[in-house]
Structure formats: C-alpha cells, structure tokens
Design a protein around this motif. Structure first.
Motif, PDB file in Angstrom:
ATOM      1  N   VAL A  85       0.813  -1.215   0.000  1.00  0.00           N
ATOM      2  CA  VAL A  85       0.000   0.000   0.000  1.00  0.00           C
ATOM      3  C   VAL A  85       0.848   1.269   0.000  1.00  0.00           C
ATOM      4  O   VAL A  85       0.384   2.317   0.416  1.00  0.00           O
ATOM      5  CB  VAL A  85      -0.957   0.020   1.218  1.00  0.00           C
ATOM      6  N   GLY A  86       2.062   1.181  -0.452  1.00  0.00           N
ATOM      7  CA  GLY A  86       2.887   2.379  -0.560  1.00  0.00           C
ATOM      8  C   GLY A  86       4.186   2.269   0.202  1.00  0.00           C
ATOM      9  O   GLY A  86       5.263   2.238  -0.394  1.00  0.00           O
ATOM     10  N   THR A  87       4.136   2.214   1.530  1.00  0.00           N
ATOM     11  CA  THR A  87       5.345   2.153   2.337  1.00  0.00           C
ATOM     12  C   THR A  87       5.807   0.709   2.478  1.00  0.00           C
ATOM     13  O   THR A  87       5.065  -0.117   3.014  1.00  0.00           O
ATOM     14  CB  THR A  87       5.099   2.740   3.741  1.00  0.00           C
ATOM     15  N   PRO A  88       7.008   0.353   2.015  1.00  0.00           N
ATOM     16  CA  PRO A  88       7.501  -1.007   2.241  1.00  0.00           C
ATOM     17  C   PRO A  88       7.615  -1.287   3.730  1.00  0.00           C
ATOM     18  O   PRO A  88       8.045  -0.424   4.502  1.00  0.00           O
ATOM     19  CB  PRO A  88       8.883  -0.999   1.571  1.00  0.00           C
ATOM     20  N   VAL A  89       7.244  -2.487   4.144  1.00  0.00           N
ATOM     21  CA  VAL A  89       7.234  -2.806   5.567  1.00  0.00           C
ATOM     22  C   VAL A  89       8.627  -2.691   6.167  1.00  0.00           C
ATOM     23  O   VAL A  89       8.786  -2.309   7.336  1.00  0.00           O
ATOM     24  CB  VAL A  89       6.627  -4.206   5.798  1.00  0.00           C
ATOM     25  N   ILE A  90       9.667  -2.950   5.379  1.00  0.00           N
ATOM     26  CA  ILE A  90      11.030  -2.886   5.903  1.00  0.00           C
ATOM     27  C   ILE A  90      11.385  -1.468   6.337  1.00  0.00           C
ATOM     28  O   ILE A  90      12.184  -1.262   7.261  1.00  0.00           O
ATOM     29  CB  ILE A  90      12.047  -3.408   4.846  1.00  0.00           C
ATOM     30  N   GLU A  91      10.774  -0.461   5.719  1.00  0.00           N
ATOM     31  CA  GLU A  91      11.068   0.928   6.069  1.00  0.00           C
ATOM     32  C   GLU A  91      10.341   1.357   7.343  1.00  0.00           C
ATOM     33  O   GLU A  91      10.720   2.352   7.964  1.00  0.00           O
ATOM     34  CB  GLU A  91      10.687   1.854   4.918  1.00  0.00           C
ATOM     35  N   ALA A  92       9.301   0.614   7.732  1.00  0.00           N
ATOM     36  CA  ALA A  92       8.486   0.999   8.881  1.00  0.00           C
ATOM     37  C   ALA A  92       8.966   0.377  10.185  1.00  0.00           C
ATOM     38  O   ALA A  92       8.326   0.547  11.220  1.00  0.00           O
ATOM     39  CB  ALA A  92       7.030   0.612   8.628  1.00  0.00           C
ATOM     40  N   VAL A  93      10.070  -0.356  10.137  1.00  0.00           N
ATOM     41  CA  VAL A  93      10.575  -0.995  11.358  1.00  0.00           C
ATOM     42  C   VAL A  93      11.915  -0.413  11.786  1.00  0.00           C
ATOM     43  O   VAL A  93      12.516  -0.898  12.746  1.00  0.00           O
ATOM     44  CB  VAL A  93      10.710  -2.530  11.167  1.00  0.00           C
ATOM     45  N   GLN A  94      12.379   0.606  11.084  1.00  0.00           N
ATOM     46  CA  GLN A  94      13.705   1.150  11.336  1.00  0.00           C
ATOM     47  C   GLN A  94      13.620   2.566  11.897  1.00  0.00           C
ATOM     48  O   GLN A  94      12.692   3.308  11.600  1.00  0.00           O
ATOM     49  CB  GLN A  94      14.511   1.175  10.041  1.00  0.00           C
ATOM     50  N   GLY A  95      14.587   2.917  12.691  1.00  0.00           N
ATOM     51  CA  GLY A  95      14.692   4.278  13.210  1.00  0.00           C
ATOM     52  C   GLY A  95      13.948   4.473  14.514  1.00  0.00           C
ATOM     53  O   GLY A  95      13.056   3.708  14.875  1.00  0.00           O
ATOM     54  N   GLU A  96      14.310   5.533  15.208  1.00  0.00           N
ATOM     55  CA  GLU A  96      13.717   5.823  16.513  1.00  0.00           C
ATOM     56  C   GLU A  96      12.254   6.239  16.408  1.00  0.00           C
ATOM     57  O   GLU A  96      11.512   6.133  17.382  1.00  0.00           O
ATOM     58  CB  GLU A  96      14.515   6.925  17.214  1.00  0.00           C
ATOM     59  N   ASP A  97      11.827   6.718  15.225  1.00  0.00           N
ATOM     60  CA  ASP A  97      10.445   7.164  15.068  1.00  0.00           C
ATOM     61  C   ASP A  97       9.577   6.113  14.390  1.00  0.00           C
ATOM     62  O   ASP A  97       8.531   6.430  13.823  1.00  0.00           O
ATOM     63  CB  ASP A  97      10.395   8.466  14.269  1.00  0.00           C
ATOM     64  N   ALA A  98       9.979   4.840  14.437  1.00  0.00           N
ATOM     65  CA  ALA A  98       9.166   3.773  13.857  1.00  0.00           C
ATOM     66  C   ALA A  98       7.786   3.765  14.511  1.00  0.00           C
ATOM     67  O   ALA A  98       7.660   3.968  15.720  1.00  0.00           O
ATOM     68  CB  ALA A  98       9.848   2.420  14.062  1.00  0.00           C
ATOM     69  N   PRO A  99       6.712   3.547  13.738  1.00  0.00           N
ATOM     70  CA  PRO A  99       5.358   3.562  14.303  1.00  0.00           C
ATOM     71  C   PRO A  99       5.192   2.509  15.402  1.00  0.00           C
ATOM     72  O   PRO A  99       5.876   1.478  15.409  1.00  0.00           O
ATOM     73  CB  PRO A  99       4.473   3.242  13.105  1.00  0.00           C
ATOM     74  N   ASP A 100       4.256   2.767  16.310  1.00  0.00           N
ATOM     75  CA  ASP A 100       3.967   1.812  17.381  1.00  0.00           C
ATOM     76  C   ASP A 100       3.134   0.638  16.885  1.00  0.00           C
ATOM     77  O   ASP A 100       3.237  -0.468  17.409  1.00  0.00           O
ATOM     78  CB  ASP A 100       3.206   2.513  18.518  1.00  0.00           C
TER      79      ASP A 100
END
Length: 470
Positions: free
Chosen positions: A151-166
């Motif tokens: 749906v747009g954002t690859p899941v691998i990008e959503a698990v990285q960094g201090e601001d990763a979603p909850d």
C-alpha cells in the motif's frame, strides 16, 4: 507471545544475498547494510533503470551483479523479492545448499522494535481497503500507526529508526507469506479466498495455505464467517489456544462483529459477549456501503478492537476513510444513471462482490481472465443485468457464459483495442442504460491486454464518462 525481532537477529558481517532489485530489493539491501551485513544483490535485468538503481546501491556499500542468477559463494542467507517463484534457479540452489530463504516481510519482522504491534491482513480481495480503514481507526484513536505492505510504504522501512510507528496495519500477499517463517502478528485476518495466482502456487490449496500462514502461533484469529476458506484456515493453520473472532453481515453471535439493522456491532471485544454488545458505527459511516465493503469495515474494526481501540475511534476512522481510486468509485450521475469505476475488480470474486452492490446494472467487463472461470459469476449476477458491454482479449469467454446463463440480456461486443476503445464502450453502455441503472466497470479480468494496469483502465473509463457531461 514470543518475539523474534531486532536484537536477537545478529546480521553483523553476515553474507546475505538479496534476490531482485524491484520495489522491495533496494530498501531490503539498505536495511541489511545498516545492520552491518555483507550484501550481494542479484538481478537478471540489465536495463537502464536497473543499472541506475544498482549504481546507487554500490555507492551505499553493496555488491551488485546484473544479468546473473548464480548463488554467491559463502552466502548465509537469501532475502528474495516476493514474486520470485520457489523454483527460480537462485532459490533452488539456496535450498539445495541448505541456505535459508526469507522474504522482505520476514526480514522486517526480525528487525522490528520489540514493542511494535503488527495487525495483519490478507485475502484475495479487499486487502488494501481494509488496511487503510484500519489505519484510519488506529490514528483516530491517537495511535502512532501506519499502513504498510502493498500500500505504498515497504514494511522494511516501517521498522527502522527511533520514530518507527507503534502499530503497523500490514497488508500481506500470498507471496510474502510463503517466504515468512517466524512472523507472529498480534491479530490477523484472511478476508476471503478465491482462485488467484494459481500459476505461482501450483493450485488453489497451496495458494490458500500460503494465506493461512498469517494465523501464526499466539495470533488472534479474525475470520470471515461467510467464507469457508477463512474459517478452515483459522482452524487448520491457526493456534487453537488463540481467540477466534468472526465478522458477519448478519446479526452477530457471541464472539462476532456484525450488523443489526443499520448498526455495526461488536459482540466479541466486550465484557460479556453472551449478554452485551457495543455499537461501533452505522452503515452510513461506511463509504461506499456495498456489502463487501461493510465486511471490510467489520474486519478492520475487529483488528482495531483487538488492541483496545475505542468504539468512537472506529466510527471516526470510518468517517475519515477515503476509498482508494478505482475501487467501486462513483464517477458521475448523468440523466439518472450512475457510473461507477471498479477497475480494481480484476478477478471474478471481486466482480461478483461489486455486482452484488447494485440492483440494476449495465456491466462493463472483459480483459485477461488468466484462466479464471466465469460461469458462476455470470449465473449469480444474471438477475441484476440490464445489459453488458464486453471488451478485451477474453471477451468471447464472457459472452459464451452470458449466452448460457443470461441469454435474455443484450450484449454489445467492442472489438477495438486502441486508446479510444473506452469511449465506444461507455457510449454503448449509456445506450443500454435506463434511469435508475448503474453502469459498472467491474471487468473480472486483468487489464494488460489493452492498458498499462487497472489504474489506466479506470482512468480511461472515468475520462470517457466525464466527456458525456461536457
């Protein structure tokens, strides 16, 4: 629930081969490089765009091999693009050598923050709508949430960094689930199962079982009470000790979400499901309120409620939700006739759901059926059809089914395949329609015989309808 993420993976200095430089390949490679892995990327393509991506990743520290598919010596792990078949030479070689093969979703799960919650959605149809509805509900509840996957954002990008979603609302394909092994969502749903991607999986059973992997140990099982495959997979693949929650368009029983008159009601995530219920929303809050879309809303609500989302947030999320383009989208009303674009209905199961939403339809259908059977679809819709306009490579198969199951329905066959074909299609549909009818583009087929993709087909339909207004 066990956690196999982040700190337990140890990718530092590990030799990892990334198979494919497609949508997921670049983000996967960069994530692995950030973990200190030694990354080699393979892609058989050598076109200009691929060479440009390869140059960027070499600059980032990866080794990139174009035009080959041999397993690099010393490889300890392969991360494959979702669409690669298991019998691809590289993946077969990895299997023969005892090298683990995983997908981008499995890698993301292993790298995710320990406390990040995943709510997962799969099925043949309705995934994107449901995941977007879920994201809207979560955000209305004040959660730091993101819809990811296809749906747009690859899941691998959503698990990285201090601001990763909850919280992640994760759309998963059968390909991604096939290449996942330790994935453990908090709650998950199989919306429905119909024949699709049979060539990749080798049969309906294998395709369905890949979907069923979403019901992992410890995962709350959300099922479509009206879909036999959804119920079966929750039983055969799911954890019998995990809660089982149904959703239905009927009056819900204890342990289900459902519909009472014009209300969406929860009888699962309440203090006493036997004696109490919670109002979540009204049918008017669901856009559009077609039956299959109400089912999507109930599935999203079940997942949201599984982590304690307030009923008011469910309603607010549905009110804020905007349907994706080309999904049962109202284009215009002209001379009392509604024109609806559901170009995303690319298989018979999706087209059947779309047709069931309207009483009197001039149906625009056709394209590449990819071997799908259409007799059941046509038979079920016959009583609703005012007329049919056919286009595309496999229109003859649809015409034959109409002759068998709806011989009284007038059919216009548009043989043109050029850019102006849709103008002729819409003109023919307008000629068949009467006041109160719906001209519905629900092709039941893929688009690539005439268009770049389903979006281009939907845009052509919309433009042709808009031209009627001018």
């Amino acid at each position: 629930m066990s956690d196999t993420s982040g700190s337990k993976t140890g990718f530092g200095n590990r030799a990892v081969c990334v198979a494919g430089l497609g949508v997921s390949g670049g983000p996967v490679a960069r994530a692995l490089l950030a973990q200190g892995a030694r990354v080699t990327i393979l892609d058989a393509r050598t076109d200009e765009a691929t060479r440009a991506r390869a140059a960027e990743l070499r600059e980032a520290g990866a080794e990139v091999v174009l035009g080959g598919d041999s397993l690099p010596e010393g490889t300890e792990l392969v991360v494959t693009s979702p669409g690669w078949r298991p019998d691809a030479p590289l993946l077969a070689a990895a299997g023969a050598a005892g090298v683990e093969v995983i997908g981008d979703v499995e890698l993301a799960w292993r790298l995710k923050p320990r406390d990040q919650v995943w709510l997962a959605i799969t099925g043949t149809n309705g995934k994107t709508t449901t995941v977007r509805m879920l994201e809207a509900m979560l955000r209305a509840d004040g959660r730091r949430a993101l819809a990811v996957g296809n749906v747009g954002t690859p899941v691998i990008e959503a698990v990285q960094g201090e601001d990763a979603p909850d919280v992640l609302a994760v759309e998963l394909s059968s390909f991604q689930l096939h290449w996942s092994s330790s994935l453990r969502p908090h709650a998950a749903v199989v919306l429905n199962i119909a024949p699709d991607h049979i060539d990749w999986h080798g049969g309906l059973e294998s395709y369905a079982l890949a979907k069923g992997r979403i019901y992992a140990p410890g995962t709350i099982r959300v099922v479509n009470s009206a879909d036999s495959w959804s119920r079966r997979l929750a039983g055969e693949c799911g954890d019998p000790a995990a809660p089982l929650v149904g959703f239905t368009l009927e009056t819900p029983r204890a342990g289900e979400l459902g519909v009472v008159e014009d209300l969406l009601v929860d009888r699962a995530f309440v203090a006493d499901p036997r004696t109490s219920a919670e109002e979540l929303a009204t049918l008017a809050d669901v856009t559009p309120a077609a039956p299959h879309n109400v089912a999507n809303a109930l599935a999203a609500a079940a997942l949201a409620r599984s982590i304690g989302v307030d009923p008011k947030s469910v309603r607010a999320g549905l009110a804020a939700f905007t349907p994706e383009p080309h999904r049962i989208a109202h284009v215009a009303t002209i001379a009392g006739v509604d024109y609806v674009n559901d170009s995303k209905a690319t298989n018979p199961h999706a087209a059947a759901a779309s047709l069931a939403a309207y009483e009197s339809v001039v149906w625009v259908a056709g394209g590449l059926l990819k071997g799908a059977e259409v007799d059941e679809l046509v038979a079920s819709a016959a009583g609703r059809l005012r007329g049919v306009v056919l286009l595309g490579a496999d229109r003859a198969r649809l015409r034959e089914a109409l002759q068998r199951h709806a011989p009284q329905v007038p059919v216009v066959d548009v043989a043109r395949t050029d850019e102006g074909a849709m103008t002729e299609v819409v003109a023919a549909a307008t000629g068949l329609a009467q006041e109160g009818d719906t001209v519905l583009l629900a092709p039941s087929a893929a688009s690539m015989d005439m268009f770049t993709d389903y979006k281009a087909r939907g845009e052509a339909f919309t433009e042709a309808v808009r031209a009627l207004e001018s």
